[in-house]
Design an enzyme around this catalytic site. Structure first.
Site, PDB file in Angstrom:
ATOM      1  CG  LEU A 160       8.651  -3.569   1.654  1.00  0.00           C
ATOM      2  CD1 LEU A 160       9.383  -3.880   1.115  1.00  0.00           C
ATOM      3  CD2 LEU A 160       9.212  -1.693   1.495  1.00  0.00           C
ATOM      4  CG  ASP A 161       3.496   0.321  -2.914  1.00  0.00           C
ATOM      5  OD1 ASP A 161       2.979  -0.017  -2.000  1.00  0.00           O
ATOM      6  OD2 ASP A 161       4.426   0.705  -3.446  1.00  0.00           O
ATOM      7  NE  ARG A 162      -1.600  -7.084  -4.392  1.00  0.00           N
ATOM      8  CZ  ARG A 162      -2.128  -7.941  -3.840  1.00  0.00           C
ATOM      9  NH1 ARG A 162      -1.885  -9.418  -3.496  1.00  0.00           N
ATOM     10  NH2 ARG A 162      -3.009  -7.343  -3.035  1.00  0.00           N
ATOM     11  CB  THR A 208       7.596  -3.273  -2.833  1.00  0.00           C
ATOM     12  OG1 THR A 208       7.403  -1.965  -3.841  1.00  0.00           O
ATOM     13  CG2 THR A 208       9.926  -2.631  -2.314  1.00  0.00           C
ATOM     14  NE  ARG A 214       3.949   1.633  -7.294  1.00  0.00           N
ATOM     15  CZ  ARG A 214       3.161   0.632  -7.310  1.00  0.00           C
ATOM     16  NH1 ARG A 214       2.295   0.689  -5.598  1.00  0.00           N
ATOM     17  NH2 ARG A 214       2.753   0.222  -8.122  1.00  0.00           N
TER      18      ARG A 214
END
Length: 290
Positions: free
Chosen positions: A132-134, A136, A231
């Site tokens: 997961l992105d930072r 998210t 995104r």
């Protein structure tokens, strides 16, 4: 050390144990070589060679030793683990928080906290299946050893491994559909991605759940796992994720994060075959946007 056990059946009579281990137990060639080198295969409690012939009812045991050492410095901090057994765990990651350590960020990550959480486990290695992105939040699955990781990776981009997200997007989106558009690095960018006919295939399924305050709550299901896939796809159709500073506009009420949450994860257990499923509610700060 993880001990795997399996019982030979009638069809395995006269079969070399190495074939049973590679087939029925799903062990890789590399793992088999390591087991042979250190005497890690047992049949009915006795160490055997790889060409040992099995009989029905024989119990095969494998002592799987994990390679590697802790690469992250352990750091105390809250970690919400929603499922755990001897092969894997599911963690609910907060945002903003980076998943893994890098040279630029060797501390303050989920990996650092997990290294503390599993500090009594010799040779802990963080093996996330979905990253997961930072910015998210939500559910991530990780394997505790290399064997489980390899078996889970086989499922990752199949219908067996389900990853569902909730997002609050800008604008009023209705209905449901599929975004099937390839993604590549944006020209001249190191992080930013873009829809590009020359990119790698990317498929995102979506369903609008409701509209409020000029925004829409959307459920999304990934078929592929490209960097920033959700995104990029949502921004491309004109509904960027709320607070997405890279593909939309930053929101002061969401410092350091955006309105994307990994809400459901489901897969077949790599050893037992049991179906594992966990869900996570949309965080309050994202609910307030609606």
């Amino acid at each position: 050390m993880r001990i795997l056990r399996a019982e030979a059946g009638e069809m395995d009579a006269g079969r070399p144990v190495k074939q049973f281990v590679r087939g029925a137990m799903g062990v890789s060639h590399r793992q088999l070589s390591a087991l042979k080198a250190r005497g890690g295969m047992r049949v009915n409690g006795a160490v055997v060679r790889a060409n040992h012939l099995l009989a029905p009812g024989d119990v095969v045991e494998l002592a799987l030793e994990d390679e590697g050492a802790t690469v992250a410095a352990p750091e105390p901090g809250e970690v919400r683990i929603v499922y755990e057994d001897e092969d894997l765990y599911i963690v609910d990651k907060p945002a903003p928080m980076a998943c893994q350590c890098t040279e630029r960020q060797p501390s303050g990550t989920l990996e650092n906290r997990l290294a503390w959480r599993f500090r009594d486990c010799e040779g802990f290695v963080f093996r996330p299946l979905n990253r997961l992105d930072r910015g998210t939040s939500g559910l991530m699955a990780a394997a505790k050893h290399a064997h489980a990781c390899r078996l889970l990776q086989r499922q990752l981009h199949t219908p067996s491994f389900v990853r569902e997200y909730l997002a609050v997007v800008e604008g009023e989106l209705t209905g449901e559909g599929t975004i099937d558009l390839p993604i590549a690095k944006a020209d001249g960018a190191t992080v930013r991605r873009a829809v590009d006919p020359a990119g790698r295939p990317a498929v995102t399924h979506y369903a609008a759940l409701g509209v409020s305050n000029g925004r829409t709550l959307v459920r999304l299901r990934l078929e592929t796992g490209r960097t920033h896939q959700i995104r990029v796809h949502l921004a491309h159709i004109g509904h960027p994720v709320a607070g997405d500073f890279l593909y939309g506009a930053e929101l002061p009420e969401l410092p350091g994060r955006f309105a994307l949450h990994s809400a459901r994860i489901a897969f077949d257990h790599p050893i037992s075959g049991k179906r594992i499923e966990r869900t996570s509610a949309l965080p309050e700060e994202l609910m307030r946007l609606l």
